[in-house]
Design an enzyme around this catalytic site. Structure first.
Site, PDB file in Angstrom:
ATOM      1  N   ARG A  59       8.665 -37.339   2.037  1.00 43.80           N
ATOM      2  CA  ARG A  59       9.479 -35.818   2.595  1.00 43.80           C
ATOM      3  C   ARG A  59      10.095 -35.158   1.366  1.00 43.80           C
ATOM      4  O   ARG A  59      11.314 -34.927   1.410  1.00 43.80           O
ATOM      5  CB  ARG A  59      10.542 -36.057   3.080  1.00 43.80           C
ATOM      6  CG  ARG A  59       9.632 -36.765   4.932  1.00 43.80           C
ATOM      7  CD  ARG A  59      11.133 -36.213   5.803  1.00 43.80           C
ATOM      8  NE  ARG A  59      10.625 -37.331   6.862  1.00 43.80           N
ATOM      9  CZ  ARG A  59      10.539 -36.345   8.075  1.00 43.80           C
ATOM     10  NH1 ARG A  59      11.417 -35.341   9.145  1.00 43.80           N
ATOM     11  NH2 ARG A  59      10.104 -37.395   9.200  1.00 43.80           N
ATOM     12  N   ARG A  68      15.297 -36.801  22.164  1.00 48.89           N
ATOM     13  CA  ARG A  68      15.976 -37.360  20.893  1.00 48.89           C
ATOM     14  C   ARG A  68      17.260 -37.038  20.714  1.00 48.89           C
ATOM     15  O   ARG A  68      17.638 -35.819  20.761  1.00 48.89           O
ATOM     16  CB  ARG A  68      14.853 -37.191  20.021  1.00 48.89           C
ATOM     17  CG  ARG A  68      13.693 -38.362  20.096  1.00 48.89           C
ATOM     18  CD  ARG A  68      12.764 -37.986  19.144  1.00 48.89           C
ATOM     19  NE  ARG A  68      13.253 -37.336  17.385  1.00 48.89           N
ATOM     20  CZ  ARG A  68      12.824 -36.692  16.550  1.00 48.89           C
ATOM     21  NH1 ARG A  68      11.289 -37.362  16.844  1.00 48.89           N
ATOM     22  NH2 ARG A  68      13.021 -36.314  15.972  1.00 48.89           N
ATOM     23  N   ARG A  71      18.575 -30.563  10.360  1.00 48.79           N
ATOM     24  CA  ARG A  71      17.329 -31.297   9.999  1.00 48.79           C
ATOM     25  C   ARG A  71      16.261 -30.321   9.490  1.00 48.79           C
ATOM     26  O   ARG A  71      15.819 -30.707   8.260  1.00 48.79           O
ATOM     27  CB  ARG A  71      16.589 -31.685  11.514  1.00 48.79           C
ATOM     28  CG  ARG A  71      16.936 -32.786  11.461  1.00 48.79           C
ATOM     29  CD  ARG A  71      16.628 -33.281  13.059  1.00 48.79           C
ATOM     30  NE  ARG A  71      15.138 -33.952  13.081  1.00 48.79           N
ATOM     31  CZ  ARG A  71      14.669 -33.473  14.300  1.00 48.79           C
ATOM     32  NH1 ARG A  71      15.462 -33.046  15.617  1.00 48.79           N
ATOM     33  NH2 ARG A  71      13.464 -33.615  14.599  1.00 48.79           N
ATOM     34  N   ARG A  84      11.909 -30.560  23.659  1.00 53.96           N
ATOM     35  CA  ARG A  84      10.786 -31.829  24.073  1.00 53.96           C
ATOM     36  C   ARG A  84      11.224 -33.487  24.702  1.00 53.96           C
ATOM     37  O   ARG A  84      12.854 -33.342  25.094  1.00 53.96           O
ATOM     38  CB  ARG A  84      10.961 -32.167  21.840  1.00 53.96           C
ATOM     39  CG  ARG A  84      10.496 -33.513  22.030  1.00 53.96           C
ATOM     40  CD  ARG A  84       9.100 -33.549  21.454  1.00 53.96           C
ATOM     41  NE  ARG A  84      10.825 -33.950  19.984  1.00 53.96           N
ATOM     42  CZ  ARG A  84      11.051 -34.121  18.442  1.00 53.96           C
ATOM     43  NH1 ARG A  84       9.750 -34.378  17.933  1.00 53.96           N
ATOM     44  NH2 ARG A  84      11.530 -33.932  18.050  1.00 53.96           N
ATOM     45  N   LYS A 139       3.735 -32.554  13.971  1.00 55.49           N
ATOM     46  CA  LYS A 139       2.908 -33.219  13.078  1.00 55.49           C
ATOM     47  C   LYS A 139       2.768 -34.551  14.486  1.00 55.49           C
ATOM     48  O   LYS A 139       1.648 -34.894  14.259  1.00 55.49           O
ATOM     49  CB  LYS A 139       3.771 -34.341  12.354  1.00 55.49           C
ATOM     50  CG  LYS A 139       4.307 -32.807  11.315  1.00 55.49           C
ATOM     51  CD  LYS A 139       5.190 -33.666  10.487  1.00 55.49           C
ATOM     52  CE  LYS A 139       6.590 -33.790  11.006  1.00 55.49           C
ATOM     53  NZ  LYS A 139       7.496 -33.236  11.474  1.00 55.49           N
TER      54      LYS A 139
HETATM   55  P1  AP5 Z   1       6.524 -32.392  17.704  1.00 52.57           P
HETATM   56  O1  AP5 Z   1       4.948 -33.144  17.658  1.00 52.57           O
HETATM   57  O2  AP5 Z   1       7.417 -34.076  18.406  1.00 52.57           O
HETATM   58  O3  AP5 Z   1       6.935 -32.341  16.144  1.00 52.57           O
HETATM   59  P2  AP5 Z   1       6.568 -33.559  15.026  1.00 52.57           P
HETATM   60  O4  AP5 Z   1       6.585 -31.821  13.434  1.00 52.57           O
HETATM   61  O5  AP5 Z   1       6.287 -34.778  15.147  1.00 52.57           O
HETATM   62  O6  AP5 Z   1       8.372 -33.047  14.950  1.00 52.57           O
HETATM   63  P3  AP5 Z   1       9.967 -34.156  15.288  1.00 52.57           P
HETATM   64  O7  AP5 Z   1      10.543 -33.739  15.151  1.00 52.57           O
HETATM   65  O8  AP5 Z   1       9.435 -35.855  15.398  1.00 52.57           O
HETATM   66  O9  AP5 Z   1       9.338 -34.686  12.972  1.00 52.57           O
HETATM   67  P4  AP5 Z   1      10.936 -34.775  12.754  1.00 52.57           P
HETATM   68  O10 AP5 Z   1      11.071 -34.599  10.966  1.00 52.57           O
HETATM   69  O11 AP5 Z   1      12.302 -33.903  11.983  1.00 52.57           O
HETATM   70  O12 AP5 Z   1      10.996 -36.797  12.830  1.00 52.57           O
HETATM   71  P5  AP5 Z   1      10.859 -37.981  12.277  1.00 52.57           P
HETATM   72  O13 AP5 Z   1      11.080 -38.770  13.648  1.00 52.57           O
HETATM   73  O14 AP5 Z   1       9.317 -37.842  11.461  1.00 52.57           O
HETATM   74  O15 AP5 Z   1       6.467 -31.411  18.823  1.00 52.57           O
HETATM   75  C1  AP5 Z   1       7.504 -30.952  18.778  1.00 52.57           C
HETATM   76  C2  AP5 Z   1       7.453 -30.056  20.088  1.00 52.57           C
HETATM   77  O16 AP5 Z   1       6.703 -29.110  20.311  1.00 52.57           O
HETATM   78  C3  AP5 Z   1       6.965 -30.934  21.520  1.00 52.57           C
HETATM   79  O17 AP5 Z   1       7.552 -30.570  21.930  1.00 52.57           O
HETATM   80  C4  AP5 Z   1       5.106 -30.536  21.349  1.00 52.57           C
HETATM   81  O18 AP5 Z   1       5.127 -30.860  22.948  1.00 52.57           O
HETATM   82  C5  AP5 Z   1       5.467 -29.396  21.155  1.00 52.57           C
HETATM   83  N1  AP5 Z   1       4.368 -28.733  20.892  1.00 52.57           N
HETATM   84  C6  AP5 Z   1       4.125 -29.397  19.496  1.00 52.57           C
HETATM   85  N2  AP5 Z   1       2.474 -28.656  19.375  1.00 52.57           N
HETATM   86  C7  AP5 Z   1       2.708 -27.251  19.832  1.00 52.57           C
HETATM   87  C8  AP5 Z   1       1.750 -26.212  19.888  1.00 52.57           C
HETATM   88  N3  AP5 Z   1       1.228 -25.945  19.278  1.00 52.57           N
HETATM   89  N4  AP5 Z   1       2.222 -24.982  20.626  1.00 52.57           N
HETATM   90  C9  AP5 Z   1       3.442 -25.275  21.672  1.00 52.57           C
HETATM   91  N5  AP5 Z   1       4.414 -26.509  21.430  1.00 52.57           N
HETATM   92  C10 AP5 Z   1       4.060 -27.324  21.090  1.00 52.57           C
HETATM   93  O19 AP5 Z   1      12.362 -38.277  11.730  1.00 52.57           O
HETATM   94  C11 AP5 Z   1      13.373 -38.311  12.325  1.00 52.57           C
HETATM   95  C12 AP5 Z   1      14.629 -38.972  11.348  1.00 52.57           C
HETATM   96  O20 AP5 Z   1      14.175 -39.784  10.967  1.00 52.57           O
HETATM   97  C13 AP5 Z   1      14.548 -37.810  10.327  1.00 52.57           C
HETATM   98  O21 AP5 Z   1      15.394 -36.580  10.976  1.00 52.57           O
HETATM   99  C14 AP5 Z   1      14.543 -38.535   9.348  1.00 52.57           C
HETATM  100  O22 AP5 Z   1      16.332 -38.716   9.683  1.00 52.57           O
HETATM  101  C15 AP5 Z   1      14.389 -39.592   9.111  1.00 52.57           C
HETATM  102  N6  AP5 Z   1      13.269 -39.593   8.400  1.00 52.57           N
HETATM  103  C16 AP5 Z   1      11.597 -39.220   9.048  1.00 52.57           C
HETATM  104  N7  AP5 Z   1      11.159 -40.002   8.056  1.00 52.57           N
HETATM  105  C17 AP5 Z   1      11.986 -40.146   6.683  1.00 52.57           C
HETATM  106  C18 AP5 Z   1      11.660 -40.256   5.540  1.00 52.57           C
HETATM  107  N8  AP5 Z   1      10.264 -39.568   5.110  1.00 52.57           N
HETATM  108  N9  AP5 Z   1      12.395 -39.571   4.163  1.00 52.57           N
HETATM  109  C19 AP5 Z   1      13.873 -39.868   5.339  1.00 52.57           C
HETATM  110  N10 AP5 Z   1      14.331 -39.862   5.767  1.00 52.57           N
HETATM  111  C20 AP5 Z   1      13.134 -40.117   7.663  1.00 52.57           C
END
Ligand code: AP5
Length: 215
Positions: free
Chosen positions: A88, A160, A171, A127, A13
């Site tokens: 979410r 992270r 997660r 990552r 994402k």
């Molecule tokens: P990346 O693009 O970083 O993946 P992502 O989908 O953004 O993953 P996140 O881990 O950031 O999502 P998340 O939803 O768990 O965390 P968030 O920060 O939102 O890509 C990942 C890796 O893959 C990278 O190394 C990249 O280079 C590689 N990659 C990407 N595409 C690729 C491809 N096509 N091929 C190969 N490699 C690839 O949330 C963190 C925390 O915040 C949550 O756990 C929760 O505690 C809280 N939180 C956030 N939002 C909410 C909400 N709405 N409600 C409640 N709690 C929330």
């Protein structure tokens, strides 16, 4: 245009949103990064969110929804934005629908990026993130030119805390439990598009660009 990128942790994402915001001009709104910034700053919100983020649990809606609605009320979101990590669960989705409707606006597209779980685990384990400009790398698939240094801004990259394997497991479980009702919410509204996210970053990006162009 209001676009939601849906996907399990590691689906890409953030990677795709970073690219799409450059090509579309839409603001990138990511609740995960908003929480991490509040935690870094030691704000009241950050203190309350920190234990949830560290354990890989969802931060309670009463904190998350207010933070998100405040963010999308900013001028850079007036013409739309790209939401990454929100909503979410169904209550978050409904709160977003209602807030947009009050301003005569609506979600244009919700895109679910599907990736097999073993690939998600592999991606998160490798990552590296930039704390300054938010660029995302992977030690094998998308390595920075100089190890540990951001290509864009020269800052030192970090891994992270919630990418540790035991937190990743939580997660994935937490998000898997919520995702189907959320998909059904946008399916019923005729807004949902599902794409395969296991391909190359550029190939997934091209598909997303085409979807947004036709929305
Ligand atoms: P990346 O693009 O970083 O993946 P992502 O989908 O953004 O993953 P996140 O881990 O950031 O999502 P998340 O939803 O768990 O965390 P968030 O920060 O939102 O890509 C990942 C890796 O893959 C990278 O190394 C990249 O280079 C590689 N990659 C990407 N595409 C690729 C491809 N096509 N091929 C190969 N490699 C690839 O949330 C963190 C925390 O915040 C949550 O756990 C929760 O505690 C809280 N939180 C956030 N939002 C909410 C909400 N709405 N409600 C409640 N709690 C929330």
């Amino acid at each position: 245009m209001y676009v939601i990128l849906l996907g399990l942790p590691g689906a890409g994402k953030g990677t795709q949103a970073a690219h799409l915001t450059k090509t579309t001009g839409l603001a990138h709104v990511t609740t995960g990064e908003l929480f991490r910034e509040n935690i870094r700053l030691g704000s009241e919100l950050g203190k309350k969110a920190q234990p949830y983020v560290e354990q890989g649990l969802l931060v309670p809606d009463e904190l998350t929804i207010g933070m998100l609605l405040e963010r999308i009320s900013q001028p850079d979101c007036a013409a739309g934005c790209m939401l990454d990590g929100f909503p979410r669960n169904l209550d978050q989705a409904r709160a977003l629908d209602e807030a947009l409707a009050r301003g005569g606006r609506t979600i244009d597209r919700a895109v679910y990026i599907k990736v097999p779980t073993d690939e998600l685990v592999r991606r998160l384990a490798g990552r590296w993130n930039c704390p300054k400009c938010g660029a995302v790398y992977h030690e094998r698939d998308r390595p920075p030119k100089s190890p540990g240094i951001c290509d864009n801004c020269g800052a030192e990259l970090y891994q992270r805390e919630d990418d540790r394997s035991e937190v990743v497991r939580t997660r994935l479980e937490v998000n898997l439990a919520q995702v189907e009702p959320l998909l059904e919410h946008y399916r019923q509204k005729g807004k949902l598009v599902e794409i395969e996210g296991a391909g190359e970053v550029d190939a997934v990006g091209e598909e997303l660009t085409a979807i947004l162009a036709s929305s």
